[in-house]
Design a protein around this motif. Structure first.
Motif, PDB file in Angstrom:
ATOM      1  N   GLN A   1       0.829  -1.211   0.000  1.00 21.49           N
ATOM      2  CA  GLN A   1       0.000   0.000   0.000  1.00 21.49           C
ATOM      3  C   GLN A   1       0.863   1.261   0.000  1.00 21.49           C
ATOM      4  N   LEU A   2       1.903   1.261   0.850  1.00 25.15           N
ATOM      5  CA  LEU A   2       2.766   2.439   0.926  1.00 25.15           C
ATOM      6  C   LEU A   2       3.586   2.619  -0.349  1.00 25.15           C
ATOM      7  N   MET A   3       4.050   1.515  -0.933  1.00 26.09           N
ATOM      8  CA  MET A   3       4.827   1.627  -2.164  1.00 26.09           C
ATOM      9  C   MET A   3       3.968   2.112  -3.315  1.00 26.09           C
ATOM     10  N   ASP A   4       2.749   1.660  -3.378  1.00 22.36           N
ATOM     11  CA  ASP A   4       1.863   2.140  -4.440  1.00 22.36           C
ATOM     12  C   ASP A   4       1.560   3.627  -4.284  1.00 22.36           C
ATOM     13  N   LYS A   5       1.528   4.098  -3.033  1.00 24.49           N
ATOM     14  CA  LYS A   5       1.143   5.491  -2.788  1.00 24.49           C
ATOM     15  C   LYS A   5       2.329   6.440  -2.814  1.00 24.49           C
ATOM     16  N   HIS A   6       3.491   6.007  -2.263  1.00 25.80           N
ATOM     17  CA  HIS A   6       4.625   6.919  -2.120  1.00 25.80           C
ATOM     18  C   HIS A   6       5.862   6.487  -2.909  1.00 25.80           C
ATOM     19  N   GLY A   7       5.924   5.254  -3.359  1.00 28.42           N
ATOM     20  CA  GLY A   7       7.096   4.789  -4.071  1.00 28.42           C
ATOM     21  C   GLY A   7       8.061   4.092  -3.133  1.00 28.42           C
ATOM     22  N   SER A   8       8.948   3.250  -3.720  1.00 29.03           N
ATOM     23  CA  SER A   8       9.858   2.463  -2.897  1.00 29.03           C
ATOM     24  C   SER A   8      10.938   3.307  -2.235  1.00 29.03           C
ATOM     25  N   GLY A   9      11.283   4.440  -2.805  1.00 29.47           N
ATOM     26  CA  GLY A   9      12.334   5.266  -2.226  1.00 29.47           C
ATOM     27  C   GLY A   9      11.936   5.976  -0.945  1.00 29.47           C
ATOM     28  N   LYS A  10      10.665   5.992  -0.592  1.00 23.30           N
ATOM     29  CA  LYS A  10      10.184   6.677   0.610  1.00 23.30           C
ATOM     30  C   LYS A  10       9.899   5.729   1.775  1.00 23.30           C
ATOM     31  N   ILE A  11      10.151   4.450   1.566  1.00 20.84           N
ATOM     32  CA  ILE A  11       9.809   3.462   2.591  1.00 20.84           C
ATOM     33  C   ILE A  11      10.970   3.368   3.592  1.00 20.84           C
ATOM     34  N   TYR A  12      10.632   3.485   4.888  1.00 21.71           N
ATOM     35  CA  TYR A  12      11.610   3.365   5.972  1.00 21.71           C
ATOM     36  C   TYR A  12      11.072   2.374   7.006  1.00 21.71           C
ATOM     37  N   GLN A  13      12.003   1.834   7.754  1.00 23.29           N
ATOM     38  CA  GLN A  13      11.657   0.879   8.802  1.00 23.29           C
ATOM     39  C   GLN A  13      12.090   1.433  10.163  1.00 23.29           C
ATOM     40  N   VAL A  14      11.278   1.175  11.179  1.00 26.05           N
ATOM     41  CA  VAL A  14      11.542   1.663  12.538  1.00 26.05           C
ATOM     42  C   VAL A  14      12.555   0.743  13.205  1.00 26.05           C
ATOM     43  N   MET A  15      13.687   1.317  13.672  1.00 25.86           N
ATOM     44  CA  MET A  15      14.736   0.526  14.326  1.00 25.86           C
ATOM     45  C   MET A  15      14.442   0.279  15.801  1.00 25.86           C
ATOM     46  N   GLU A  16      13.829   1.257  16.499  1.00 25.33           N
ATOM     47  CA  GLU A  16      13.513   1.127  17.923  1.00 25.33           C
ATOM     48  C   GLU A  16      12.077   1.553  18.148  1.00 25.33           C
ATOM     49  N   THR A  17      11.526   1.097  19.255  1.00 25.93           N
ATOM     50  CA  THR A  17      10.159   1.465  19.591  1.00 25.93           C
ATOM     51  C   THR A  17      10.069   2.970  19.824  1.00 25.93           C
ATOM     52  N   VAL A  18       9.065   3.589  19.229  1.00 26.87           N
ATOM     53  CA  VAL A  18       8.874   5.031  19.325  1.00 26.87           C
ATOM     54  C   VAL A  18       7.635   5.292  20.179  1.00 26.87           C
ATOM     55  N   VAL A  19       7.823   6.121  21.206  1.00 33.70           N
ATOM     56  CA  VAL A  19       6.712   6.530  22.081  1.00 33.70           C
ATOM     57  C   VAL A  19       6.541   8.029  21.925  1.00 33.70           C
ATOM     58  N   GLY A  20       5.372   8.456  21.501  1.00 39.39           N
ATOM     59  CA  GLY A  20       5.131   9.878  21.268  1.00 39.39           C
ATOM     60  C   GLY A  20       5.096  10.666  22.555  1.00 39.39           C
ATOM     61  N   THR A  21       5.770  11.808  22.535  1.00 41.99           N
ATOM     62  CA  THR A  21       5.807  12.679  23.715  1.00 41.99           C
ATOM     63  C   THR A  21       5.226  14.056  23.456  1.00 41.99           C
TER      64      THR A  21
END
Length: 752
Positions: free
Chosen positions: A575-595
């Motif tokens: 879904q993300l590749m179809d919408k934004h392209g493969s060059g915009k795809i990133y993966q989360v390395m650590e758990t992110v907690v919004g502050t």
């Protein structure tokens, strides 16, 4: 001499003739006139009849001159004798009264001295004999020593008073004894007050403790038996018979001294001193009562109660709710300026300094506890027990011996002294701050209550009690808080000095220890300047090596960890590749907690698409991302580009390498082991891969590589440690590698 005259008629007056000169009768009386007798008879016959209201009849005339002179002389002689007898009788009565007063004075003095001796004897009996026998009970009564806390002080002042009287060697019947008694009492008045005010303030605790003994029938029977056995000559049935004696004794001093003063003549040389002593005893009792009242108020309000919600609810009633509502209303009026706030600059300064001291004590205690925790961690690291593979060298041997001495003797002794001389006094001082703090807070509540009734002209009984409570608390704090602040500050300075002395002793012990090994160390022959130059260079060199090691560890830990995608993640990736392209795809390395606002909560390994590499304020550390429907900000430092091959790569070969080239760890300075057998295959790069950090290596499709480890540091087979052309080493995705037989040619020829 005249006789009573009766009223006569107003129309006439009878004149009595003077009798002839003759010798006076023995009684000095004069004979009556015959006409007077006729007149008397006539009057008797008439009865109540009168002749006039204003005129009187002269019955007798004055006696002749010679008669008056003889009668006057006899009267004067009799008067003189009567006066002499009266004076003599008066003198005898005065002498008798003085003698009785002197006897009563002597009896009062003897009563004071003798009762003081009996009082001291009974107090010694209770404190030594009875207390010792009670302690022999099995088990002994709980908190028995607290009943005799201040008895030694009151016994000491009584013993000193009797000692001063005996020192002069004057008998009670001598006039000088009264002066000695007054001087002795006045010289000990301050000590008497100090001893008795503490005893009387603590007496309520004595009665409470004795009541607790009475609740246990067996224990109470044992106590009564011990009291009767220890003092058979005294009809005592409980400990309170003895312990109430100081309470009665201090109140009896004014009565005895006033009795002595009552029977002492004002002309006595020691009368003025006796009067001052009596007034001193009365003032002493007043001050003791005032101190006892202050202590009762302080003990009532300084304690901290730990109440549950249920207990607080049970305490609520109409009176408490009304009182708290009135306080809140008054406080709101102060804060809004509707009603003026009472300002006491003296108390405000004392209160501010108290809170400064409290914060300082708490901070110092926190620092000491942290210091002791670090010391405990240091002592738990037994580095001398590790084998450093340096046997035979002098430096490691000295290090082990020094560390052993520090850990087993010097530092444990230092820690024990720190806890005894620093930590425990600070904890005790912190606990002592609770009482004054509660009193200060309670004073504010009582002040609000007092302000509500201050303007009233007449106060009820309850309102007068509220006013008296506030005035007592305010006076108590103004008198006692400066002393408390001064003592607390003195203790803080003393403990800081103790802290410095402890470290000075520690430095001396460590210096003495190191000096015993100084000659065995390799650099002991260097001069002072050369030694410090060598030490500085060695420390800097070691710090550089440590920094390099830490950097390598961080790079190794930050190595990418690729996890297989779940079916839902694959759908989101598509879904993300179809919408934004493969060059915009990133993966989360650590758990992110919004502050912050608009921040996303992302799990480790989750895929997102980058919408903007800055936030609305231009901050490049926060990227706007699309998490498959959710949009928000995420930190750029926790995102890594996701590499998706253009076509499905072959499955990870995970080749089994010969033992000669198998590696168990990666280090830039490591050397390859010699290959013991000829390999029959080769590993080629199937796809291009661009390194994204110094822990990865770039490869081109068809380039031969050498696999050092078929997994990363965490054992994940999705990444392989390889050596590319030019000796460069790093991690590449395992599915980017392909195994081909040796001599099969390049990847391109094989595909053709």
């Amino acid at each position: 001499m005249e006789v009573p005259r009766r009223p006569q008629p107003s129309s006439f007056t009878l004149a009595l003739p003077k009798p002839a000169s003759s010798a006076p009768s023995p009684l000095g009386a004069v004979e009556a006139d015959p006409r007077m007798q006729q007149l008397q008879e006539r009057n008797d016959s008439v009865g109540e009849e009168t002749f006039g209201e204003e005129e009187e009849l002269d019955v007798y005339e004055e006696a002749p001159g010679p008669l008056n002179v003889s009668q006057g002389g006899c009267s004067e002689e009799r008067s003189a004798e009567d006066a002499e007898e009266a004076q003599k009788k008066c003198d005898e009565e005065d002498a008798s009264a003085k003698e009785r007063a002197a006897q009563r004075q002597m009896l009062a003095i003897e009563e004071l001295v003798q009762s003081e001796r009996n009082y001291l004897r009974l107090m010694q009996l209770s404190t030594v004999t009875i207390r010792g026998n009670l302690q022999k009970l099995q088990p002994p009564p709980a908190n028995l020593d607290s009943m005799f806390v201040y008895t030694q002080d009151v016994m000491d002042v009584s013993r000193r008073l009797l000692g001063l009287l005996d020192q002069k060697q004057v008998l009670p019947e001598e006039p000088l004894f009264l002066e000695t008694l007054c001087d002795s009492f006045l010289s000990l008045s301050s000590d008497i007050e100090a001893a008795y005010k503490e005893y009387l303030s603590n007496y309520s605790q004595v009665t409470v403790l004795e009541d607790s003994y009475k609740q246990k029938e067996a224990l109470w029977n044992d106590i009564i038996r011990v009291v009767k056995t220890s003092a058979p000559e005294v009809n005592a049935t409980s400990l309170s018979f003895f312990l109430v004696m100081p309470v009665q004794r201090i109140a009896r001093y004014p009565l005895l001294l006033q009795t002595i003063q009552k029977h002492t003549d004002r002309s006595h040389p020691a009368y003025a001193l006796l009067e001052r002593t009596a007034h001193t005893s009365i003032a002493l009792n007043c001050r003791i009562n005032e101190y006892k009242r202050f202590r009762e108020v302080a003990d009532k309000y300084k304690k901290t109660e730990t109440l549950t919600i249920k207990d607080k609810i049970n305490r609520l009633n109409t009176h408490s709710i009304a009182k708290k509502t009135a306080r809140l209303s008054q406080h709101i009026k102060h804060e809004t300026g509707i009603a003026p706030k009472r300002v006491d600059e003296e108390f405000g300064a004392l209160e501010g300094f108290f809170y400064v001291l409290e914060q300082g004590i708490l901070k110092l205690l926190e620092n000491v506890e942290t210091y002791l925790q670090h010391l405990q961690r240091f002592l738990s690291c037994k580095t001398e027990e590790f084998d450093l593979d340096m046997d035979g060298e002098k430096a490691p041997i000295c290090y082990k011996e020094i560390t052993t001495a520090l850990r087993q003797w010097i530092l444990p002794t230092f820690e024990k002294r720190m806890r005894t001389l620093m930590h425990k006094p600070l904890c005790a001082l912190r606990d002592l701050m609770v009482g004054p703090r509660n009193l200060i807070r309670k004073r504010l509540d009582k002040l609000l209550d007092y302000e509500l009734i201050e303007a009233k002209s007449s106060l009820s009984y309850e309102e007068q009690a509220v006013a008296n409570t506030y005035k007592t608390m305010n006076t108590l704090l103004l008198n006692e808080l400066p002393r408390f602040n001064g003592l607390a500050l003195q203790m803080i300075w003393s403990m800081l000095g103790t802290f410095s002395c402890l470290h000075s002793d520690l430095a001396s012990d460590m210096e003495q220890l190191f000096q015993s090994f100084a000659q065995q160390l390799p650099h002991s022959s260097l001069s002072h300047g050369a030694f410090w130059e060598w030490a500085e260079s060695a420390v800097l060199e070691s710090a550089g090596r440590l920094e390099t090691l830490c950097r390598g560890v961080v790079n190794t830990l930050n190595a990418p960890v690729v996890q297989p995608l779940s079916p839902s993640s694959q759908r989101r990736l598509k879904q993300l590749m179809d919408k934004h392209g493969s060059g915009k795809i990133y993966q989360v390395m650590e758990t992110v907690v919004g502050t912050r606002d608009l921040d996303l909560n992302l799990a480790r390994g989750e895929l997102v698409a980058i919408i903007s590499e800055v936030d609305t304020r231009g901050d490049k550390r926060r990227w706007l991302v699309d998490a498959g429907g959710r949009r928000g900000y995420a930190p750029s430092s926790k995102l890594i580009r996701y590499h998706q091959p253009s076509e499905d790569p072959p499955p990870s070969p995970n080749p089994i390498l010969p033992d000669g080239i198998r590696r168990h760890s990666y280090s830039p300075e490591s050397r390859l082991l010699t290959v013991r057998s000829q390999p029959c295959f080769q590993v080629l790069a199937a796809y291009n891969f661009a390194a994204r950090g110094n822990h990865e290596v770039s490869i081109r499709a068809g380039e031969p590589v050498r696999v050092l480890e078929p997994h990363d540091k965490r054992g994940n087979p999705e990444w392989s440690l390889v050596e590319a052309a030019g000796g460069k080493r790093g991690y590449v995705p395992s599915n980017y590698l392909i195994v081909t037989p040796l001599g099969a040619g390049s990847l391109g020829s094989s595909h053709r």
